[in-house]
Design a protein around this motif. Structure first.
Motif, PDB file in Angstrom:
ATOM      1  N   LEU A   1       0.937  -1.236  -0.090  1.00 22.21           N
ATOM      2  CA  LEU A   1       0.108   0.022  -0.146  1.00 22.21           C
ATOM      3  C   LEU A   1       0.689   1.238   0.041  1.00 22.21           C
ATOM      4  O   LEU A   1       0.643   2.315  -0.852  1.00 22.21           O
ATOM      5  CB  LEU A   1      -0.993  -0.005   1.197  1.00 22.21           C
ATOM      6  CG  LEU A   1      -2.164  -0.961   1.077  1.00 22.21           C
ATOM      7  CD1 LEU A   1      -2.826  -0.975   2.357  1.00 22.21           C
ATOM      8  CD2 LEU A   1      -3.073  -0.713   0.145  1.00 22.21           C
ATOM      9  N   TYR A   2       2.001   1.138   0.768  1.00 16.46           N
ATOM     10  CA  TYR A   2       2.830   2.462   0.806  1.00 16.46           C
ATOM     11  C   TYR A   2       3.537   2.542  -0.381  1.00 16.46           C
ATOM     12  O   TYR A   2       3.881   3.814  -0.883  1.00 16.46           O
ATOM     13  CB  TYR A   2       3.678   2.315   1.972  1.00 16.46           C
ATOM     14  CG  TYR A   2       2.944   2.402   3.454  1.00 16.46           C
ATOM     15  CD1 TYR A   2       2.719   3.668   3.709  1.00 16.46           C
ATOM     16  CD2 TYR A   2       2.911   1.405   4.213  1.00 16.46           C
ATOM     17  CE1 TYR A   2       1.891   3.988   4.972  1.00 16.46           C
ATOM     18  CE2 TYR A   2       2.219   1.603   5.354  1.00 16.46           C
ATOM     19  CZ  TYR A   2       1.707   2.758   5.890  1.00 16.46           C
ATOM     20  OH  TYR A   2       1.110   3.100   6.927  1.00 16.46           O
ATOM     21  N   GLU A   3       3.984   1.356  -0.952  1.00 19.78           N
ATOM     22  CA  GLU A   3       4.677   1.553  -2.202  1.00 19.78           C
ATOM     23  C   GLU A   3       3.763   1.762  -3.429  1.00 19.78           C
ATOM     24  O   GLU A   3       4.398   2.947  -4.202  1.00 19.78           O
ATOM     25  CB  GLU A   3       5.317  -0.050  -2.681  1.00 19.78           C
ATOM     26  CG  GLU A   3       6.657  -0.234  -2.157  1.00 19.78           C
ATOM     27  CD  GLU A   3       6.754  -1.782  -1.970  1.00 19.78           C
ATOM     28  OE1 GLU A   3       6.310  -2.504  -2.969  1.00 19.78           O
ATOM     29  OE2 GLU A   3       7.524  -2.072  -0.962  1.00 19.78           O
ATOM     30  N   ALA A   4       2.635   1.788  -3.463  1.00 16.74           N
ATOM     31  CA  ALA A   4       1.726   2.217  -4.334  1.00 16.74           C
ATOM     32  C   ALA A   4       1.138   3.887  -4.306  1.00 16.74           C
ATOM     33  O   ALA A   4       1.430   4.381  -5.098  1.00 16.74           O
ATOM     34  CB  ALA A   4       0.257   1.529  -4.290  1.00 16.74           C
ATOM     35  N   ALA A   5       1.527   4.182  -2.871  1.00  7.52           N
ATOM     36  CA  ALA A   5       1.315   5.531  -2.621  1.00  7.52           C
ATOM     37  C   ALA A   5       2.391   6.376  -3.039  1.00  7.52           C
ATOM     38  O   ALA A   5       2.612   7.542  -3.462  1.00  7.52           O
ATOM     39  CB  ALA A   5       0.911   5.905  -0.987  1.00  7.52           C
TER      40      ALA A   5
ATOM     41  N   ASN B   1       3.435   9.042  -6.114  1.00  9.19           N
ATOM     42  CA  ASN B   1       3.799  10.574  -5.724  1.00  9.19           C
ATOM     43  C   ASN B   1       2.917  11.165  -4.472  1.00  9.19           C
ATOM     44  O   ASN B   1       2.635  12.456  -4.577  1.00  9.19           O
ATOM     45  CB  ASN B   1       3.836  11.486  -6.752  1.00  9.19           C
ATOM     46  CG  ASN B   1       5.521  11.566  -7.091  1.00  9.19           C
ATOM     47  OD1 ASN B   1       6.178  11.194  -6.333  1.00  9.19           O
ATOM     48  ND2 ASN B   1       5.568  11.892  -8.322  1.00  9.19           N
ATOM     49  N   ALA B   2       2.177  10.274  -3.766  1.00  6.04           N
ATOM     50  CA  ALA B   2       1.299  10.886  -2.750  1.00  6.04           C
ATOM     51  C   ALA B   2       1.894  11.579  -1.682  1.00  6.04           C
ATOM     52  O   ALA B   2       3.383  11.207  -1.395  1.00  6.04           O
ATOM     53  CB  ALA B   2       0.288   9.704  -2.033  1.00  6.04           C
ATOM     54  N   SER B   3       1.395  12.742  -1.262  1.00  6.98           N
ATOM     55  CA  SER B   3       2.123  13.528  -0.150  1.00  6.98           C
ATOM     56  C   SER B   3       1.951  12.620   1.240  1.00  6.98           C
ATOM     57  O   SER B   3       1.345  11.849   1.348  1.00  6.98           O
ATOM     58  CB  SER B   3       1.576  14.667  -0.023  1.00  6.98           C
ATOM     59  OG  SER B   3       0.192  14.664   0.696  1.00  6.98           O
ATOM     60  N   LYS B   4       2.810  13.039   2.078  1.00 11.42           N
ATOM     61  CA  LYS B   4       3.133  12.330   3.620  1.00 11.42           C
ATOM     62  C   LYS B   4       1.739  12.385   4.035  1.00 11.42           C
ATOM     63  O   LYS B   4       1.503  11.437   4.768  1.00 11.42           O
ATOM     64  CB  LYS B   4       4.278  13.049   4.066  1.00 11.42           C
ATOM     65  CG  LYS B   4       5.579  12.297   4.296  1.00 11.42           C
ATOM     66  CD  LYS B   4       6.300  12.906   5.141  1.00 11.42           C
ATOM     67  CE  LYS B   4       7.709  11.995   5.238  1.00 11.42           C
ATOM     68  NZ  LYS B   4       8.802  12.464   6.041  1.00 11.42           N
ATOM     69  N   SER B   5       1.044  13.488   4.126  1.00 13.21           N
ATOM     70  CA  SER B   5      -0.258  13.746   4.782  1.00 13.21           C
ATOM     71  C   SER B   5      -1.145  12.784   4.290  1.00 13.21           C
ATOM     72  O   SER B   5      -1.918  12.263   4.872  1.00 13.21           O
ATOM     73  CB  SER B   5      -0.515  15.033   4.954  1.00 13.21           C
ATOM     74  OG  SER B   5      -0.852  15.570   3.850  1.00 13.21           O
ATOM     75  N   ALA B   6      -1.282  12.830   3.032  1.00  7.81           N
ATOM     76  CA  ALA B   6      -2.276  12.239   2.146  1.00  7.81           C
ATOM     77  C   ALA B   6      -2.221  10.620   2.411  1.00  7.81           C
ATOM     78  O   ALA B   6      -3.100   9.920   2.805  1.00  7.81           O
ATOM     79  CB  ALA B   6      -2.187  12.389   0.614  1.00  7.81           C
TER      80      ALA B   6
ATOM     81  N   SER C   1      -4.891   8.584   4.160  1.00  4.59           N
ATOM     82  CA  SER C   1      -5.889   7.664   3.309  1.00  4.59           C
ATOM     83  C   SER C   1      -5.514   6.154   3.442  1.00  4.59           C
ATOM     84  O   SER C   1      -6.118   5.168   3.175  1.00  4.59           O
ATOM     85  CB  SER C   1      -6.060   8.134   1.985  1.00  4.59           C
ATOM     86  OG  SER C   1      -4.738   8.463   1.307  1.00  4.59           O
ATOM     87  N   ILE C   2      -4.156   6.000   3.980  1.00  4.68           N
ATOM     88  CA  ILE C   2      -3.677   4.673   4.150  1.00  4.68           C
ATOM     89  C   ILE C   2      -3.474   4.369   5.564  1.00  4.68           C
ATOM     90  O   ILE C   2      -4.257   3.582   6.213  1.00  4.68           O
ATOM     91  CB  ILE C   2      -2.260   4.241   3.323  1.00  4.68           C
ATOM     92  CG1 ILE C   2      -2.672   4.614   1.913  1.00  4.68           C
ATOM     93  CG2 ILE C   2      -1.724   2.932   3.696  1.00  4.68           C
ATOM     94  CD1 ILE C   2      -1.135   4.404   1.127  1.00  4.68           C
ATOM     95  N   THR C   3      -2.784   4.981   6.215  1.00  4.62           N
ATOM     96  CA  THR C   3      -2.312   4.611   7.745  1.00  4.62           C
ATOM     97  C   THR C   3      -3.412   4.563   8.582  1.00  4.62           C
ATOM     98  O   THR C   3      -3.978   3.789   9.198  1.00  4.62           O
ATOM     99  CB  THR C   3      -1.206   5.611   8.280  1.00  4.62           C
ATOM    100  OG1 THR C   3      -0.183   5.738   7.328  1.00  4.62           O
ATOM    101  CG2 THR C   3      -0.757   4.982   9.578  1.00  4.62           C
TER     102      THR C   3
END
Lengths: 275, 303
Positions: B197-201, B205-210, B214-216
């Motif tokens: 999930l984090y690799e996909a993010a 190029n998802a931002s840290k806060s996004a 939306s994941i964590t």
């Protein structure tokens, strides 16, 4: 720029770590330091962050101010009684719920599940009235029996007993092993991790127990150490060094046990949720 | 009897012992649970319709205890205190626990050390903690907190004697005690979030806060939901800190439901009146628990 940002973030991490350590160490340090100061040092301004001469007699003063041995004995009796009671009541019940089919099992198990949702603070008053009517006030039994069965513990042990693979049981049955032999040589050994987790949790909560021994008693006869230690505060409020010495005497044994069995205790509490 | 134990009961064979055995094993424990947890709930409701001072006979007075409660300004304040304490405690504990768990997420020597350290207050009796913190929060200059804050030009605060601050001070103690365990539970939940999930993010190029929101947060939301329920219930149960640190004062500012049930019942012997308050506490806890399970059911269904 990037290197600068990185070292800034490392510095930030170190600062936050140091702050966190301070937050959790300072109260304990202040407790121990106060317990070995003189009254003069305790009230002086600005406060001293160390002491030159450790006042060991503070511990003796705390010990003498309340009937320390009496409360300790009560705590030990109630803790041991609760553990014994749980072994007698919880083990057989969870085994039967896991391994037998019987009429009314669902209904009886729903009682177990229901009691998991009932906090003790809801029932302390009616149970007190029951004790008054039955003449059970100020007895060890009154502080042991309600905790000798516990919905969550029965639930967890049942899960453990259910996880013992049927193939092992079949093999034992083919060897003509009797029911009791199966329980002692297969079931109990496989449940040891769960049992010790539950026992540790019971031991610590029972040793620390304050609310029920306070609410369900009217004399000091069976009150526990936490109740006794709190009386230090009301009788010796003007001598914080003696009060803190009493707190140290109560806290240190449990901290020693924590250092020895740290992993199991953390596991036990994470399992049992917040209480 | 002895023989039928040794004989392995065959399918369909029913001896008296094998029929009775499960009940003999189960009923003692069930009896305790029924007598000390189920029956008292009903007995409590019964008591709330009566007037009794622990001497003489009980008098049935119908709803009078409840009417008196609803007319009492003190009781309104007690409910407000209980709710404000709960809201402060639950929100701060959970938010700080998430922050702590994120900070300690990478398992290093120092993070494991802080984790253990922050857990320690859980194994110590709340009475000792309350006594230590009353000492730290002493209002005059010898109180450590006021001394340290004076360097920042703050204070001195009447931590436990200022009626606008006292309830918050109790919340601070509750947070100090339980944030470590809450963080630990969140940490184990964080560990079960799959890496892809984090690799996909990252690929997106998802931002840290996004990524965080939306994941964590999304992945640990069942755990958070459970923790919120547990913290609400434990907030409603608060007693030790109040009894040791403030006695409900100053000016009723820290008087909460359980403490006031205790006071009315055990110091003024107003059993019926205290029982009526306990019934209201029971309804509050019951509603929240039911809401929790309904919401849980819904979530599971829509997934």
């Amino acid at each position: 720029m990037k290197i600068l940002g990185k070292s800034a973030s490392i510095l930030g991490k170190i600062l936050i770590s140091a702050l966190l350590i301070l937050i959790f160490v300072v109260p304990f340090y202040w407790m121990i330091l106060t317990a070995v100061k003189t009254l003069g040092e305790v009230v002086q301004f600005p406060p001293k962050f160390w002491t030159d001469a450790i006042q060991w007699h503070n511990f003796k003063d705390a010990f003498d101010a309340i009937d320390f041995l009496h409360y300790t004995k009560n705590s030990l009796v109630i803790t041991a009684g609760t553990l014994l009671g749980q072994a007698l009541f919880i083990l057989p019940a969870s085994y039967a719920f896991a391994r037998y089919d019987f009429k009314g099992k669902k209904l009886l198990f729903s009682i177990v599940l229901l009691t998991m949702m009932i906090p003790g603070q809801l029932i302390f008053l009616p149970v007190f009235v029951m004790y008054v009517k039955l003449g059970l006030l100020n007895s060890y039994i009154s502080l042991i029996i309600p905790f000798a069965a516990n919905g969550l513990a029965i639930f967890m042990l049942r899960q453990t007993f259910m996880q013992v693979p049927d193939s092992i049981l079949e093999a034992a049955r083919l060897d003509n092993a009797g029911e009791f032999k199966i329980i002692y040589s297969i079931m109990l050994p496989m449940a040891v991790p769960t049992i010790s987790t539950l026992a540790l949790f019971t031991f610590i909560t029972s040793w620390n127990s304050y609310f029920f021994p306070l609410a369900w008693t009217t004399t000091d006869a069976v009150r526990t150490l936490p109740v006794g230690i709190q009386q230090l505060q009301s009788s010796l409020g003007l001598n914080p060094q003696v009060v803190m010495a009493g707190v140290v005497l109560m806290v240190v044994p449990i901290l020693v046990i924590f250092v020895i069995a740290r992993k199991q205790i953390i596991k036990a509490f994470t399992y049992m949720g917040i209480k | 009897m002895e023989r039928s134990v040794r004989l392995k009961p065959r399918n369909g064979e029913r001896t008296g012992w094998s029929m009775a055995r499960p009940y003999i094993l189960v009923l003692p424990a069930i009896a305790i649970l029924a007598v000390f947890y189920i029956y008292p709930i009903f007995y409590n409701v019964y008591l709330s319709f009566h007037s009794w001072n622990m001497r003489g006979s009980m008098k049935f007075i119908g709803l009078q205890n409840y009417l008196e409660l609803f007319k009492s300004a003190d009781f309104r304040q007690i409910i407000m205190n209980t709710l404000v304490y709960m809201l402060m405690n639950v929100s701060l504990t959970v938010v700080l626990a998430i922050a702590l768990a994120m900070f300690l997420r990478k398992s290093t020597l120092i993070s494991r050390f802080i984790q253990t350290l922050s857990f320690t207050p859980n194994i110590i009796s709340l009475v000792s903690i309350s006594m230590i913190w009353s000492w730290l929060m002493t209002a005059d200059e010898s109180g450590l907190f006021n001394y340290v804050l004076s360097f920042l030009g703050l204070g001195p605060f009447g931590w436990l004697s200022d009626k606008h601050l006292a309830l918050f001070s109790l919340v601070l103690v509750a947070i100090w005690k339980s944030v470590g365990l809450n963080a630990l539970i969140i940490t184990s939940s964080l560990g079960s979030i799959p890496d892809y999930l984090y690799e996909a993010a990252r690929l997106d190029n998802a931002s840290k806060s996004a990524t965080f929101f939306s994941i964590t947060l999304k992945m640990i939301s069942p755990t958070l939901f459970f923790l919120i329920l547990m913290n609400i219930i434990s907030s409603f149960e608060v007693f030790e800190t109040i009894n040791v640190m403030t006695q409900g004062g100053p000016d009723n500012a820290t008087n909460t439901l359980v403490f006031s049930i205790y006071k009315q019942g055990f110091e003024y012997y107003r059993i019926g009146y205290a029982s009526a308050m306990a019934v209201i506490l029971m309804i509050m806890i019951g509603l929240i628990t039911v809401f929790y399970f309904k919401a849980l059911e819904k979530n599971v269904h829509y997934r």
